[in-house]
Structure formats: C-alpha cells, structure tokens
Design an enzyme around this catalytic site. Structure first.
Site, PDB file in Angstrom:
ATOM      1  N   SER A   1     -23.637 -46.570  14.330  1.00 20.92           N
ATOM      2  CA  SER A   1     -23.542 -46.713  15.782  1.00 20.92           C
ATOM      3  C   SER A   1     -23.350 -45.389  16.504  1.00 20.92           C
ATOM      4  CB  SER A   1     -22.396 -47.668  16.146  1.00 20.92           C
ATOM      5  OG  SER A   1     -22.589 -48.929  15.552  1.00 20.92           O
TER       6      SER A   1
ATOM      7  N   HIS B   1     -18.689 -44.581  19.428  1.00 26.39           N
ATOM      8  CA  HIS B   1     -19.691 -44.949  20.429  1.00 26.39           C
ATOM      9  C   HIS B   1     -19.665 -43.974  21.602  1.00 26.39           C
ATOM     10  CE1 HIS B   1     -20.526 -49.413  19.298  1.00 26.39           C
ATOM     11  NE2 HIS B   1     -20.462 -48.639  18.234  1.00 26.39           N
TER      12      HIS B   1
END
Length: 252
Positions: free
Chosen positions: A128, A179
């Site tokens: 991610s 993230h």
C-alpha cells in the site's frame, strides 16, 4: 490512461515491471499460506516489517514488506490497484524510473512507520505504501504537470485517492503512516521522477506496434467528451470494486 483492453500476452509484454510485481505478490502470498513448512514461514518471519527488529539492524525489513500480504483480500486489493494505475506510469517513466519510484516510495513509507510508530508499533506488511506513492506522483501531475494528464483522468485519480484516504482512516488494521507518507513521498519525488518527461514521449511509447494492434488513435482528442463519460463509468466501477474489497477485508 487507465483503460485496460490488452490481451494477457500483450499486457505482460507492454508492462513487464507491473506484471512482475503482481506476480511476486501472488507467488509469495501462496508460498506463505500453502507451503509454510517449505520456506513459507521463513519468508513471513524474515520479511514482515517489525520496527524493533529494524532498530536492531535488520534493515531489509524496510523493503521486504512491500511485496508481502497477509490475506487474500489484501493481495487482491493491492494487486488490482497496481493493475489499474501502474501501467500508465510504467509507460510514461520507463522501467528504470518506475522501479525506482515504486521502491523508493515504499521504503520511505516504511521508514516513516519506523520513525513515527516507534519500537512498539504492530508488525506491518503490504504494497500500500508504494501504491500510494504512485498516487502521489499522479497527484503532483494533477497539480503541477497538467500537460501529462487530461481532466478526465485527473478526476479519476482524485476520486480514487479520496476514497483511498477515507478507507485509510476507516479500517483499523491499515498502516496509516505508510499510506500517508507513501503519498507524500510520491508527490515529493514528482519533480525529479518526471524530469524531462513529456506527453510526446509518453504517446510515443504507447504507439509502439504490438501484435498489429492499434494502440494510439491520433484523433482521440476529438472524442474527448465521449471518452469523459466512459472514464466516469470506469471510475465508478473501480470505486465500487475497491470499496467492496476494503469492506470484505474488515471481516476476512
């Protein structure tokens, strides 16, 4: 830009880096889960990101988590995102720059997790951070390099990015630091990684003949309004798929 209409063979030839990364995702995931006694447990134990071990000198754990996933929904979600949004950047940047951008943003996301999360932060893994790094590059393009992305594709990027950021804070098992700082890292390296990249160079790469397929329509700008509606439909479908996978990830 984000429409995938190639055959499997054409996709693998046109986007070898994206294909290889997705392949690594699934090979390692299946190895860890189906063959734990044939090296799967070793891969998991030695590859997962554990801040305490990184501080003790196991610096490879800043890299290896980028390619590891813990659940089927996890690997599907990240691989599907890379499948949709990786090819355009691989075509635009070329293999070397794309690999550098993917690894650098993924590593910086893990470094941020180490520095901010500290020694007590939970073990973490997943692509991610690197994928949000790609979105960071797209975000830089939307804000400062509008010559590289048209308005329809910019809307797709911003919509998916907003959904992704919302899900970052909704799902309690997500590494928020990876993230956010993956995204920041991608935007930060945007001026460097996109240096001397032009729309002409991108179109020229796209227009290479492949199995006699027409890959570049010189009249495509005349179809902008029609394509814009198509892009919106693609974006809507993508949002639904990503949201569904993220929802399932909470229970699997």
């Amino acid at each position: 830009m984000f429409i995938r209409n190639e055959s499997f063979q054409s996709f693998t030839r046109s986007y070898p880096v994206v294909t290889t990364i997705i392949g690594i995702h699934f090979v390692l995931f299946l190895w860890m889960n189906l063959f734990p006694f044939l090296g799967g447990d070793f891969i998991r134990n030695q590859g997962i990101g554990i801040n305490a071990f990184i501080m003790m000198g196991e610096y490879w754990r800043l890299v290896t988590p980028i390619f590891l996933h813990v659940t089927i929904t996890h690997v599907l979600f990240n691989s599907f995102s890379l499948f949709l949004f990786g090819p355009a950047l691989e075509q635009m940047l070329g293999k070397t720059r794309f690999i550098a951008a993917y690894l650098l943003t993924g590593i910086l996301a893990n470094v941020a997790t180490l520095l901010i999360g500290g020694v007590s932060y939970l073990p973490h893994l997943g692509a991610s951070g690197a994928i949000f790094g790609l979105f960071g590059i797209y975000l830089y393009m939307v804000l400062y390099r509008k010559d590289l992305i048209d308005s329809a594709n910019a809307q797709v990027v911003m919509t998916i990015l907003i959904i992704g950021l919302i899900m970052t804070f909704v799902n309690p098992r997500i590494n928020i630091y990876a993230h956010l700082f993956g995204l920041i890292a991608g935007a930060a390296i945007g001026p460097i990684i996109l240096y001397k990249i032009s729309r002409f160079a991108y179109v020229r790469r796209q227009s290479r003949p492949d199995d006699h397929e027409v890959t570049f329509d010189p009249q495509r700008w005349q179809k902008k309004s029609r394509n814009k509606q198509l892009f919106k439909k693609i974006a809507f479908i993508s949002i639904l798929v990503l949201a569904a996978i993220a929802f399932l990830a909470r229970f699997l």
